[in-house]
Design a protein around this motif. Structure first.
Motif, PDB file in Angstrom:
ATOM      1  N   VAL A   1      -5.935  -0.880  19.236  1.00 53.01           N
ATOM      2  CA  VAL A   1      -5.253  -0.364  20.417  1.00 53.01           C
ATOM      3  C   VAL A   1      -5.675   1.092  20.542  1.00 53.01           C
ATOM      4  O   VAL A   1      -5.554   1.862  19.582  1.00 53.01           O
ATOM      5  CB  VAL A   1      -3.720  -0.441  20.253  1.00 53.01           C
ATOM      6  CG1 VAL A   1      -3.014   0.159  21.465  1.00 53.01           C
ATOM      7  CG2 VAL A   1      -3.265  -1.874  20.023  1.00 53.01           C
ATOM      8  N   ILE A   2      -6.211   1.452  21.697  1.00 53.86           N
ATOM      9  CA  ILE A   2      -6.622   2.831  21.942  1.00 53.86           C
ATOM     10  C   ILE A   2      -5.771   3.380  23.086  1.00 53.86           C
ATOM     11  O   ILE A   2      -5.810   2.858  24.195  1.00 53.86           O
ATOM     12  CB  ILE A   2      -8.119   2.920  22.297  1.00 53.86           C
ATOM     13  CG1 ILE A   2      -8.965   2.302  21.185  1.00 53.86           C
ATOM     14  CG2 ILE A   2      -8.519   4.388  22.550  1.00 53.86           C
ATOM     15  CD1 ILE A   2     -10.406   2.027  21.572  1.00 53.86           C
ATOM     16  N   ALA A   3      -4.991   4.403  22.759  1.00 57.59           N
ATOM     17  CA  ALA A   3      -4.143   5.056  23.758  1.00 57.59           C
ATOM     18  C   ALA A   3      -4.773   6.408  24.065  1.00 57.59           C
ATOM     19  O   ALA A   3      -4.955   7.220  23.159  1.00 57.59           O
ATOM     20  CB  ALA A   3      -2.733   5.250  23.207  1.00 57.59           C
ATOM     21  N   SER A   4      -5.131   6.632  25.330  1.00 54.15           N
ATOM     22  CA  SER A   4      -5.763   7.911  25.655  1.00 54.15           C
ATOM     23  C   SER A   4      -5.172   8.498  26.926  1.00 54.15           C
ATOM     24  O   SER A   4      -4.755   7.785  27.833  1.00 54.15           O
ATOM     25  CB  SER A   4      -7.278   7.735  25.793  1.00 54.15           C
ATOM     26  OG  SER A   4      -7.572   6.758  26.755  1.00 54.15           O
ATOM     27  N   ASP A   5      -5.133   9.829  26.936  1.00 57.84           N
ATOM     28  CA  ASP A   5      -4.619  10.529  28.108  1.00 57.84           C
ATOM     29  C   ASP A   5      -5.291  11.890  28.219  1.00 57.84           C
ATOM     30  O   ASP A   5      -5.940  12.346  27.281  1.00 57.84           O
ATOM     31  CB  ASP A   5      -3.090  10.678  28.033  1.00 57.84           C
ATOM     32  CG  ASP A   5      -2.643  11.583  26.893  1.00 57.84           C
ATOM     33  OD1 ASP A   5      -2.971  12.792  26.917  1.00 57.84           O
ATOM     34  OD2 ASP A   5      -1.966  11.090  25.975  1.00 57.84           O
ATOM     35  N   LYS A   6      -5.149  12.480  29.371  1.00 56.29           N
ATOM     36  CA  LYS A   6      -5.660  13.830  29.620  1.00 56.29           C
ATOM     37  C   LYS A   6      -4.465  14.770  29.807  1.00 56.29           C
ATOM     38  O   LYS A   6      -4.469  15.649  30.650  1.00 56.29           O
ATOM     39  CB  LYS A   6      -6.547  13.845  30.885  1.00 56.29           C
ATOM     40  CG  LYS A   6      -7.722  12.900  30.822  1.00 56.29           C
ATOM     41  CD  LYS A   6      -8.888  13.541  30.117  1.00 56.29           C
ATOM     42  CE  LYS A   6     -10.114  12.655  30.164  1.00 56.29           C
ATOM     43  NZ  LYS A   6     -10.493  12.140  28.863  1.00 56.29           N
ATOM     44  N   GLY A   7      -3.439  14.542  29.012  1.00 56.71           N
ATOM     45  CA  GLY A   7      -2.205  15.324  29.113  1.00 56.71           C
ATOM     46  C   GLY A   7      -2.309  16.668  28.421  1.00 56.71           C
ATOM     47  O   GLY A   7      -3.410  17.150  28.150  1.00 56.71           O
ATOM     48  N   PRO A   8      -1.149  17.245  28.091  1.00 58.64           N
ATOM     49  CA  PRO A   8      -1.121  18.595  27.514  1.00 58.64           C
ATOM     50  C   PRO A   8      -1.642  18.662  26.074  1.00 58.64           C
ATOM     51  O   PRO A   8      -1.914  19.741  25.568  1.00 58.64           O
ATOM     52  CB  PRO A   8       0.364  18.971  27.569  1.00 58.64           C
ATOM     53  CG  PRO A   8       1.089  17.667  27.572  1.00 58.64           C
ATOM     54  CD  PRO A   8       0.191  16.698  28.300  1.00 58.64           C
TER      55      PRO A   8
END
Length: 133
Positions: free
Chosen positions: A74-81
């Motif tokens: 499972v890969i969880a990715s974001d461009k958050g803070p």
């Protein structure tokens, strides 16, 4: 890695969709109901973190085949803070949302392998693997 499927996380309903995808893929791979529940719980936690802290991102699930082993990542990715203190968020009981603080340490316990990379101002990527026993 043969198959990859992703769910964009933008609304709370996307958390449900990511959980469902995880359940379906884990069932296809032959995981038992207990491990299916562990995987969907981990996905739920990761997707909720994206929704709460980054606003948007995605959860990708891939089937893994290594010599003599099968499983899923499972890969969880974001461009958050991003996360300024990874050690802190990995402490049991630590919560910035007023939740139970089971979050990332809980995901690490539910899965067999866990890796987190985060850069402040750029985002976060978490990889969690569960192997078929």
């Amino acid at each position: 890695m043969e198959f990859q499927s992703c769910v964009k996380i933008v609304t709370e309903w996307d958390i449900v969709a990511a959980r469902q995808l995880g359940r379906n893929v884990s069932k296809e791979l032959g995981f038992g109901t207990v491990d299916q529940a562990r995987i969907t719980t981990a996905i739920s936690e990761l997707a909720r973190n994206i929704y709460l802290y980054a606003g948007k991102g995605e959860i990708c699930i891939e089937k893994l085949h290594r010599v003599g082993k099968r499983g899923l990542i499972v890969i969880a990715s974001d461009k958050g803070p991003g996360i300024s203190d990874i050690r802190k968020v990995m402490e049991d009981g630590y919560s910035t949302s007023g939740g139970l603080g089971a979050g990332l340490p809980g995901v690490k316990r539910l899965m067999d392998e866990f890796d987190i990379e985060s850069t402040v101002g750029e985002g976060t990527e978490i990889k969690a693997i569960k192997w078929l026993r």
